[in-house]
Design a protein around this motif. Structure first.
Motif, short mmCIF file in Angstrom:
data_model
loop_
_atom_site.label_atom_id
_atom_site.label_comp_id
_atom_site.label_asym_id
_atom_site.label_seq_id
_atom_site.Cartn_x
_atom_site.Cartn_y
_atom_site.Cartn_z
N GLY A 1 0.67 -1.19 0.18
CA GLY A 1 -0.19 0.05 0.09
C GLY A 1 0.83 1.30 0.17
N PHE A 2 1.80 1.27 0.82
CA PHE A 2 2.80 2.45 0.90
C PHE A 2 3.35 2.74 -0.47
CE2 PHE A 2 4.08 1.13 5.48
CZ PHE A 2 2.81 1.59 6.10
N ALA A 3 3.90 1.49 -1.12
CA ALA A 3 4.20 1.78 -2.56
C ALA A 3 3.31 2.21 -3.35
CB ALA A 3 4.85 0.53 -2.94
N LEU A 4 2.16 1.75 -3.46
CA LEU A 4 1.01 2.11 -4.27
C LEU A 4 0.98 3.64 -4.24
CD1 LEU A 4 -1.08 1.76 -6.44
CD2 LEU A 4 -2.74 1.21 -4.63
N VAL A 5 0.66 4.16 -3.05
CA VAL A 5 0.68 5.59 -2.72
C VAL A 5 1.88 6.30 -3.21
CG1 VAL A 5 0.54 7.69 -0.73
CG2 VAL A 5 -0.81 5.35 -0.66
N ALA A 6 2.94 5.86 -2.95
CA ALA A 6 4.26 6.53 -3.48
C ALA A 6 4.54 6.62 -5.14
CB ALA A 6 5.72 5.68 -2.96
N ARG A 7 3.65 5.65 -5.73
CA ARG A 7 3.52 5.71 -7.07
C ARG A 7 2.44 6.71 -7.69
NH1 ARG A 7 6.91 3.08 -10.37
NH2 ARG A 7 7.14 1.05 -9.93
N VAL A 8 1.39 6.76 -7.19
CA VAL A 8 0.12 7.65 -7.32
C VAL A 8 0.36 8.93 -6.89
CG1 VAL A 8 -2.34 7.70 -7.41
CG2 VAL A 8 -1.19 5.55 -7.58
N TRP A 9 0.38 9.04 -5.67
CA TRP A 9 0.37 10.49 -5.19
C TRP A 9 1.24 10.84 -3.84
CZ3 TRP A 9 -4.41 13.09 -2.55
CH2 TRP A 9 -4.19 14.69 -2.60
N PRO A 10 2.57 10.62 -3.98
CA PRO A 10 3.62 10.63 -2.90
C PRO A 10 3.50 11.90 -1.92
CG PRO A 10 4.60 11.04 -5.13
CD PRO A 10 3.21 11.12 -5.23
N THR A 11 2.51 12.06 -1.30
CA THR A 11 2.55 13.11 -0.45
C THR A 11 1.95 12.90 0.84
OG1 THR A 11 0.50 13.99 -1.13
CG2 THR A 11 2.36 14.88 -2.60
N VAL A 12 2.17 13.66 1.73
CA VAL A 12 1.39 13.19 3.14
C VAL A 12 -0.19 13.28 2.80
CG1 VAL A 12 0.78 14.11 5.26
CG2 VAL A 12 3.11 14.44 4.76
N ALA A 13 -0.60 14.32 2.13
CA ALA A 13 -1.98 14.08 1.95
C ALA A 13 -2.57 12.82 1.14
CB ALA A 13 -2.49 15.47 1.14
N GLY A 14 -1.62 12.65 0.13
CA GLY A 14 -1.95 11.20 -0.58
C GLY A 14 -1.91 9.89 0.45
N MET A 15 -1.21 10.00 1.34
CA MET A 15 -0.96 8.95 2.26
C MET A 15 -2.46 9.14 3.34
SD MET A 15 0.41 6.00 3.04
CE MET A 15 1.96 6.09 2.26
N LYS A 16 -2.61 10.27 3.58
CA LYS A 16 -3.68 10.16 4.58
C LYS A 16 -5.05 9.95 3.93
CE LYS A 16 -3.51 13.96 7.14
NZ LYS A 16 -2.97 15.33 7.59
N LEU A 17 -5.12 10.00 2.51
CA LEU A 17 -6.17 9.99 1.87
C LEU A 17 -6.38 8.38 1.56
CD1 LEU A 17 -8.77 10.63 0.09
CD2 LEU A 17 -7.09 10.92 -2.03
N TRP A 18 -5.46 7.68 1.29
CA TRP A 18 -5.41 6.11 1.32
C TRP A 18 -5.82 5.64 2.56
CZ3 TRP A 18 -4.77 2.24 -1.79
CH2 TRP A 18 -4.30 0.86 -1.27
N ILE A 19 -5.52 6.03 3.64
CA ILE A 19 -5.88 5.67 5.07
C ILE A 19 -7.32 6.15 5.11
CG2 ILE A 19 -5.62 5.89 7.16
CD1 ILE A 19 -2.61 6.43 6.73
N VAL A 20 -7.77 7.23 4.97
CA VAL A 20 -9.39 7.45 5.04
C VAL A 20 -10.02 6.81 4.09
CG1 VAL A 20 -10.78 9.64 4.64
CG2 VAL A 20 -8.78 9.97 6.10
N LEU A 21 -9.76 6.53 3.09
CA LEU A 21 -10.56 5.59 1.93
C LEU A 21 -10.75 4.26 2.67
CD1 LEU A 21 -9.25 6.66 -1.36
CD2 LEU A 21 -11.41 7.29 -0.40
N HIS A 22 -9.73 3.95 3.11
CA HIS A 22 -10.09 2.31 3.97
C HIS A 22 -10.90 2.62 5.09
CE1 HIS A 22 -6.57 1.09 1.55
NE2 HIS A 22 -7.03 -0.06 2.10
N ASP A 23 -10.70 3.70 5.86
CA ASP A 23 -11.68 3.88 7.03
C ASP A 23 -13.25 4.09 6.54
OD1 ASP A 23 -12.29 4.33 9.85
OD2 ASP A 23 -12.62 6.40 9.33
N LEU A 24 -13.37 4.62 5.52
CA LEU A 24 -14.67 4.92 4.90
C LEU A 24 -15.12 3.68 4.32
CD1 LEU A 24 -14.43 8.19 2.77
CD2 LEU A 24 -15.68 7.76 4.97
N LEU A 25 -14.28 2.68 4.17
CA LEU A 25 -14.76 1.45 3.33
C LEU A 25 -15.34 0.48 4.95
CD1 LEU A 25 -12.01 0.39 0.75
CD2 LEU A 25 -14.65 0.46 0.62
#
Length: 196
Positions: free
Chosen positions: A68-92
């Motif tokens: 997951g960390f690598a996916l975020v690093a490829r798509v949107w490698p920022t703090v906001a990108g990582m936080k969005l990845w985490i928030v999307l999982h929380d919404l799921l």
């Protein structure tokens, strides 16, 4: 949404996630290379690198978390990108809990209590802790435990291979699953943790 752009306040773990994703994308190995490894000097920057906790230690995160960390690093490698990845999982996770509550004819109040909990919002959207990336899989494993044990075993394996805490639930799940689901979970978790 309001917390996503804010600087993490309770922890700097999100910087570690970003770093390890960056290392993987660059072809490095966070299991063998700590952030302070001189071979990774070219990956250092002024935003992520200074915030990394314990740069002398290699990673403690299981393989699916690293993916997951690598996916975020490829798509949107920022703090906001990582936080969005985490928030999307929380919404799921909220969606899984809502479905489970409805299926069991329970009150949705408990789901709202979780979803609107200020600590949950600050920890995930504000500070970027990656717990929901595992919790959603654990909730799914529990939801499917009796009706779809093979799906439950897959979800439980994903939970453990994202964060180690769900290992505590495995003995209880094993007791409820038929033998095929037990074998599947033990094989997946054993292989993943062996690699870890």
């Amino acid at each position: 949404v309001l917390l996503l752009p804010l600087t993490p306040s309770l922890s700097g773990d999100v910087y570690r996630y970003l770093w390890e994703g960056r290392v993987l994308v660059a072809g490095g190995d966070p299991y063998r290379q700590s952030p302070s490894d001189p071979a990774l000097r070219a990956l250092r920057d002024d935003v992520v690198w200074p915030q990394i906790n314990h740069p002398e230690l290699s990673t403690i995160y299981p393989p699916l978390a690293e993916a997951g960390f690598a996916l975020v690093a490829r798509v949107w490698p920022t703090v906001a990108g990582m936080k969005l990845w985490i928030v999307l999982h929380d919404l799921l996770l909220v969606g899984v809990l809502a479905f489970w509550s409805k299926r069991e004819r329970g009150s949705g109040v408990w789901v709202l209590a979780y979803a609107w909990n200020p600590l949950v919002l600050v920890e995930y959207a504000g500070s970027g802790h990656n717990d929901p990336t595992s919790m959603v899989w654990l909730a799914l494993a529990l939801l499917l435990m009796d009706r779809k044990p093979m799906g439950s075993a897959l979800a439980a394996s994903a939970a453990v291979l994202t964060k180690l805490v769900p290992l505590v639930a495995i003995p209880f799940l094993l007791a409820r699953w038929p033998w095929r689901a037990r074998v599947l979970a033990i094989a997946l978790i054993g292989t993943g943790l062996g690699w870890f």
